[in-house]
Motif scaffolding. Structure first.
Motif, PDB file in Angstrom:
ATOM      1  N   GLN A   1      31.005  12.829  53.492  1.00  0.00           N
ATOM      2  CA  GLN A   1      31.573  11.865  52.567  1.00  0.00           C
ATOM      3  C   GLN A   1      32.105  10.654  53.333  1.00  0.00           C
ATOM      4  OE1 GLN A   1      31.674  12.187  49.088  1.00  0.00           O
ATOM      5  NE2 GLN A   1      30.383  13.986  49.401  1.00  0.00           N
ATOM      6  N   ALA A   2      32.101   9.497  52.683  1.00  0.00           N
ATOM      7  CA  ALA A   2      32.645   8.274  53.269  1.00  0.00           C
ATOM      8  C   ALA A   2      33.303   7.447  52.174  1.00  0.00           C
ATOM      9  CB  ALA A   2      31.545   7.456  53.955  1.00  0.00           C
TER      10      ALA A   2
ATOM     11  N   PRO B   1      38.523  -5.611  45.561  1.00  0.00           N
ATOM     12  CA  PRO B   1      39.411  -5.080  46.603  1.00  0.00           C
ATOM     13  C   PRO B   1      40.390  -4.023  46.106  1.00  0.00           C
ATOM     14  CG  PRO B   1      40.076  -7.299  45.949  1.00  0.00           C
ATOM     15  CD  PRO B   1      38.763  -7.031  45.279  1.00  0.00           C
ATOM     16  N   ASP B   2      40.649  -3.993  44.786  1.00  0.00           N
ATOM     17  CA  ASP B   2      41.612  -3.025  44.252  1.00  0.00           C
ATOM     18  C   ASP B   2      40.959  -1.693  43.888  1.00  0.00           C
ATOM     19  OD1 ASP B   2      40.174  -4.354  42.289  1.00  0.00           O
ATOM     20  OD2 ASP B   2      41.699  -4.000  40.744  1.00  0.00           O
ATOM     21  N   LYS B   3      39.644  -1.565  44.066  1.00  0.00           N
ATOM     22  CA  LYS B   3      38.934  -0.340  43.717  1.00  0.00           C
ATOM     23  C   LYS B   3      38.433   0.353  44.973  1.00  0.00           C
ATOM     24  CE  LYS B   3      37.307  -2.075  39.223  1.00  0.00           C
ATOM     25  NZ  LYS B   3      38.125  -1.154  38.409  1.00  0.00           N
ATOM     26  N   GLU B   4      38.401   1.676  44.920  1.00  0.00           N
ATOM     27  CA  GLU B   4      37.878   2.454  46.044  1.00  0.00           C
ATOM     28  C   GLU B   4      36.798   3.403  45.541  1.00  0.00           C
ATOM     29  OE1 GLU B   4      39.806   5.818  48.704  1.00  0.00           O
ATOM     30  OE2 GLU B   4      40.481   3.837  49.372  1.00  0.00           O
ATOM     31  N   TYR B   5      35.673   3.384  46.202  1.00  0.00           N
ATOM     32  CA  TYR B   5      34.538   4.212  45.822  1.00  0.00           C
ATOM     33  C   TYR B   5      34.283   5.252  46.911  1.00  0.00           C
ATOM     34  CZ  TYR B   5      33.599   0.467  42.442  1.00  0.00           C
ATOM     35  OH  TYR B   5      33.701  -0.459  41.428  1.00  0.00           O
ATOM     36  N   THR B   6      33.499   6.237  46.564  1.00  0.00           N
ATOM     37  CA  THR B   6      33.116   7.247  47.547  1.00  0.00           C
ATOM     38  C   THR B   6      31.593   7.315  47.621  1.00  0.00           C
ATOM     39  OG1 THR B   6      33.186   9.007  45.877  1.00  0.00           O
ATOM     40  CG2 THR B   6      35.177   8.641  47.197  1.00  0.00           C
ATOM     41  N   GLY B   7      31.091   7.763  48.742  1.00  0.00           N
ATOM     42  CA  GLY B   7      29.652   7.879  48.925  1.00  0.00           C
ATOM     43  C   GLY B   7      29.318   9.069  49.797  1.00  0.00           C
TER      44      GLY B   7
END
Length: 357
Positions: free
Chosen positions: A225-226, A234-240
């Motif tokens: 995961q990363a 900039p206020d959102k965070e996603y995962t991949g």
């Protein structure tokens, strides 16, 4: 005339006096500084003044980051397989299409004639095969003639299938679910095999393409995961999830790496946007760290001075990773050792030192 001469003389004398006062002040300041230095030397009894740092053992956890662009997981440059004139175009740029949906039609008059001709040849070959087989039962033909008739029928069937396939290829259908990003044709245009017709992209699934150093490649593997940050959000965070790691470095000695976006709510992230992947390296139990300035010359020298009984002692060490302004020490130092961080240029083995606090 005398009055002017007297005024000039007075001005000249004043300028000389001002300059003399300035020079006197500089000399006084220099004298004070020299006196301070002399006092320090006197206090240190001739020892070299140095600064030190106590060697520490710490737990390390370092994040690596890499920048890149988002690309579709599926992207298709749709090209023509036949020559002909476009009779219909059924989609526009921005249209959503599904797999198997008709996109455009190529005029197929000549191809239909070819199908009819191949069909007639097939029927004739089938009749010949039947006649030869009937004649073979009564001894009128040889087995070789029967085999040739069967082969002719097989060839005729293949030509008929090929002609029908070419007709079906005049109906341009989408092979993926996606969006028409570009349309390169208009009704009435003449195309040839290989002419690009559409560019289709599937933005329901995106991946971030980045290039990383060998240090990062050594810490990650496919499936890890990363965290992903998108510059415009900039206020959102996603995962991949890492879906691909190149087995070979490129010309810049970096490794291409792809991270598939786990989720894309409302499809805010689009292909071509700029993103940053953040990889968290596993924490190491402990590491000995010293300031980078402790090394004699450079980190590559693997030499530092330590304090031993108020004198400088040169120590050979083995340096590890450089972590900002600190360096990992793999061998040669223990926690609690005091390394000298300034003044090494004036030191040699056994030089007396005084520690400046």
């Amino acid at each position: 005339m005398k009055k002017k001469t007297i005024i000039r003389t007075i001005i000249t004398v004043a300028v000389i006096a001002i300059a003399f006062v300035a020079v006197a002040r500089v000399l006084v300041n220099n004298k004070k500084k020299n006196a301070e230095k002399t006092a320090i030397v006197a206090q240190s009894d001739g020892a070299v003044a140095v600064r030190i740092s106590v060697v520490q053992q710490d737990t390390l956890q370092q994040d690596f980051s890499a920048n890149g662009n988002f690309i579709p997981v599926q992207q298709l440059n749709f090209s023509s397989e036949n020559a002909g004139r476009i009779t219909r175009v059924l989609v526009d740029e921005g249209s959503r299409v599904s797999k198997g949906q008709l996109l455009a039609v190529i005029k197929a008059d000549q191809l239909n004639v070819d199908v009819e001709s191949a069909q007639a040849a097939y029927q004739n070959a089938m009749a010949d095969k039947q006649r030869y087989e009937n004649a073979f039962r009564t001894g009128g033909v040889t087995q070789q003639q029967v085999d040739q008739a069967r082969l002719a029928l097989s060839n005729a069937e293949a030509r008929l299938s090929q002609a029908r396939l070419k007709v079906s290829d005049t109906y341009i259908k989408s092979s993926i679910n996606g969006i028409v990003n570009k349309r390169f044709i208009e009704p009435g245009a003449v195309v040839s095999p290989g002419t690009q017709l559409f560019e289709l992209v599937d933005i329901s699934r995106l991946k971030l393409q980045v290039n990383v150093s060998e240090a990062v490649v050594a810490q990650v593997k496919e499936g890890d995961q990363a965290k992903i940050r998108v510059s415009v959000f900039p206020d959102k965070e996603y995962t991949g999830r890492i879906s691909f790691i190149a087995p070979k470095a490129d010309n810049t000695l970096n490794f291409p790496l792809e991270i598939e976006l786990t989720s894309n709510p409302e499809q805010l992230v689009r292909a071509g946007m700029y993103g940053t992947a953040i990889f968290t390296a596993p924490a190491r139990n402990s590491a000995i760290l010293i300031p980078r300035s402790a090394f004699v010359g450079s980190v590559n020298s693997n030499q530092v001075f330590i304090v031993k009984d108020s004198v400088a002692s040169l120590r050979q060490i083995v340096a590890g990773r450089v972590l900002g302004d600190r360096v990992e020490v793999l061998q040669g130092l223990n926690p609690g050792d005091k390394v000298i961080t300034s003044g090494q240029i004036n030191l040699s083995e056994g030089t007396r030192i005084s520690i400046v606090k």
